[in-house]
Each structure stands twice: as structure tokens, then as C-alpha cells.
Design a protein around this motif. Structure first.
Motif, short mmCIF file in Angstrom:
data_model
loop_
_atom_site.label_atom_id
_atom_site.label_comp_id
_atom_site.label_asym_id
_atom_site.label_seq_id
_atom_site.Cartn_x
_atom_site.Cartn_y
_atom_site.Cartn_z
N TYR A 1 -6.53 -7.75 -3.35
CA TYR A 1 -6.16 -6.62 -2.51
C TYR A 1 -4.77 -6.86 -1.93
O TYR A 1 -4.35 -7.99 -1.72
CB TYR A 1 -7.13 -6.48 -1.32
CG TYR A 1 -8.50 -5.97 -1.66
CD1 TYR A 1 -9.52 -6.85 -2.00
CD2 TYR A 1 -8.79 -4.61 -1.62
CE1 TYR A 1 -10.79 -6.39 -2.29
CE2 TYR A 1 -10.06 -4.14 -1.91
CZ TYR A 1 -11.05 -5.04 -2.24
OH TYR A 1 -12.32 -4.58 -2.52
N GLN B 1 -2.62 -5.76 1.55
CA GLN B 1 -2.80 -5.22 2.88
C GLN B 1 -1.46 -4.93 3.52
O GLN B 1 -0.62 -5.82 3.66
CB GLN B 1 -3.57 -6.22 3.77
CG GLN B 1 -3.83 -5.71 5.17
CD GLN B 1 -4.54 -6.74 6.04
OE1 GLN B 1 -4.65 -7.91 5.69
NE2 GLN B 1 -5.02 -6.30 7.18
N LEU C 1 -6.56 -1.93 3.23
CA LEU C 1 -6.57 -2.76 2.03
C LEU C 1 -6.63 -1.86 0.80
O LEU C 1 -7.43 -0.94 0.73
CB LEU C 1 -7.81 -3.67 2.02
CG LEU C 1 -7.71 -4.97 2.80
CD1 LEU C 1 -7.70 -4.73 4.29
CD2 LEU C 1 -8.86 -5.89 2.42
N ARG C 2 -5.81 -2.18 -0.16
CA ARG C 2 -5.80 -1.43 -1.41
C ARG C 2 -6.03 -2.38 -2.57
O ARG C 2 -5.41 -3.44 -2.65
CB ARG C 2 -4.46 -0.69 -1.57
CG ARG C 2 -4.25 0.41 -0.54
CD ARG C 2 -2.90 1.07 -0.71
NE ARG C 2 -1.81 0.17 -0.32
CZ ARG C 2 -0.53 0.40 -0.59
NH1 ARG C 2 -0.18 1.49 -1.24
NH2 ARG C 2 0.40 -0.46 -0.19
N LEU C 3 -6.92 -1.97 -3.48
CA LEU C 3 -7.32 -2.83 -4.58
C LEU C 3 -6.27 -2.82 -5.69
O LEU C 3 -5.92 -1.76 -6.21
CB LEU C 3 -8.68 -2.36 -5.12
CG LEU C 3 -9.30 -3.17 -6.23
CD1 LEU C 3 -9.58 -4.61 -5.76
CD2 LEU C 3 -10.58 -2.51 -6.71
#
Lengths: 114, 113
Positions: free
Chosen positions: B35, B37, B43-45
Motif C-alpha cells: 500500500y 499512504q 491507503l491505496r493498494l
């Protein structure tokens, strides 16, 4: 598509006061919901999770959360905040079969005043 | 308890450099995740892996690649680092069971100058 909204970017409370952090979700099926906490310089630690059963869930560090399906909400609460609770809090939603594909909210930063 | 270890806590690199972020977990988890941040974005995958040598793109894979040669290790690679990749990177692992949770590493704060 699933999504999570945490309406409050930053909250300040006095030590000993009660706390409520808001979380609204959008999910097409039965949601699997989480609250995580991130202290400065640390990774995320799970506070509590909910999938089914009693809609009031107890977690670690004295936190609890209430699931309200009608409002698509999963708000986090604590009756008396301690200075050590100052951190960033994330709400997340996932499928119960795959927590790895969690969608996170943008986070709420909690400041605790002495 | 599960331990997810990220090799570097802070990393400073120059634009154009190839960057490797390493993550190791000690609980034989099949699933591992990277992830990113950023303030105000949560949070982005980036990428995830369900098995050795297997990878799938997350929500923001552009500019990144991954490697999973062993079950316990999942590497994130920035082929040519750019300033917009300055961020906190979090690794997580997951046993793959229903109603399980993610275990996170402490994060790597990457600065690209």
C-alpha cells in the motif's frame, strides 16, 4: 464499487473526554468492517472488526464501534480518551472472504489536549 | 504474533534511481500487499500477491512492479523513481482465511529528491 468516508479529517478532544469517530461505507454485499489505529512512525494496528452478530463490537484499548446498517455507518467510540490515544484512525471495508482487498478511508487524526 | 518486517524505515533516493522496498513476513501467509499512504488520501493498494511468483495489480500500479520469489518475501520495485513517488509505503500480509485481518509492517518513508 466499495468506498469508505471518514468525514472528519482532524478531531481534538481533551483528555478524559469521550470520543466518537465517524465512518460511512458503501458496499454491495454484507460488509466486513475494520477500525485500525496508526501511531506516529508505526504501521496500522487493528482495533476491532465486525462482520455479523451483535452490532456493538468491543476492541482493544477500550474502544468500541457500532454497526448501523440503515445508516451505512460504523462509528468508533471511547468513553474516556487518554493522551496515548493520539494517533491516526482508519476505517476500512472488505469482503469477509478477502480482507486483503480492503478499501480504506482517508483517516482521522486525533489530537488529545491535556 | 505475526511479524511483518520492512527492511528500511527511511529511504532517500534520487530521481531516476531504481528502488527496492523489501518486506518479509514470518507466519507463512500466502497473501501479501503493498500500500501507499499519503496525507488525506488514506491507503491505496499498489500490488498484491496470492502466491509465489504470482502478482496482481491494485488500484495504483503505474510506475511500480513487484517480485515474489519466496513465500515470505514481497518486494516493491520503482524502476525509475520520481518525485511523485515520495510517500509512506506499507506492506501487509494476510493468511487468506475468512474473517481474518491484515497484519502491517511499520512502513518505509521514501523521499525521492
Amino acid at each position: 464499487a466499495q468506498s469508505v468516508t471518514q468525514p472528519d479529517i482532524h478531531i481534538t478532544v481533551s483528555e478524559g473526554a469521550s470520543l466518537e469517530l465517524r465512518c460511512n461505507y458503501s458496499y454491495g454485499a454484507t460488509p466486513y468492517l475494520f477500525w485500525y489505529v496508526q501511531s506516529p512512525g508505526q504501521g496500522l494496528q487493528l482495533l476491532l472488526k465486525y462482520f455479523s452478530g451483535d452490532t456493538l463490537v468491543q476492541g482493544i484499548k477500550g474502544f468500541e464501534a457500532e454497526f448501523k446498517r440503515s445508516q451505512s455507518s460504523f462509528n468508533l467510540r471511547k468513553p474516556s480518551v487518554h493522551w496515548s490515544d493520539a494517533a491516526e484512525y482508519f476505517c476500512a471495508v472488505a469482503s469477509y472472504t478477502n480482507a486483503g482487498k480492503s478499501t480504506f478511508g482517508d483517516g482521522t487524526t486525533l489530537t488529545v489536549k491535556p | 504474533d505475526v511479524k511483518v518486517t520492512q527492511s528500511s524505515r527511511y529511504l532517500v533516493k534520487r530521481t531516476g534511481e531504481k528502488v527496492f522496498l523489501e518486506c518479509v513476513q514470518d507466519m507463512d501467509h500466502e497473501n501479501m500487499f503493498w500500500y501507499r499512504q499519503d496525507p488525506g488520501l488514506g491507503l491505496r493498494l499498489i500490488y498484491f500477491s496470492y502466491d509465489v511468483k504470482m502478482k496482481e495489480k491494485g488500484d495504483i500500479p503505474e510506475g511500480y512492479s513487484v517480485s515474489r520469489e519466496k513465500k515470505e518475501r514481497f518486494s516493491l520495485i520503482l524502476e525509475s523513481a520520481s518525485t511523485n513517488q515520495t510517500s509512506m509505503y506499507l506492506c501487509a500480509s494476510y493468511a487468506g482465511q475468512r474473517l481474518e485481518k491484515l497484519f502491517f509492517g511499520s512502513g518505509t518513508q521514501l523521499s525521492v529528491l
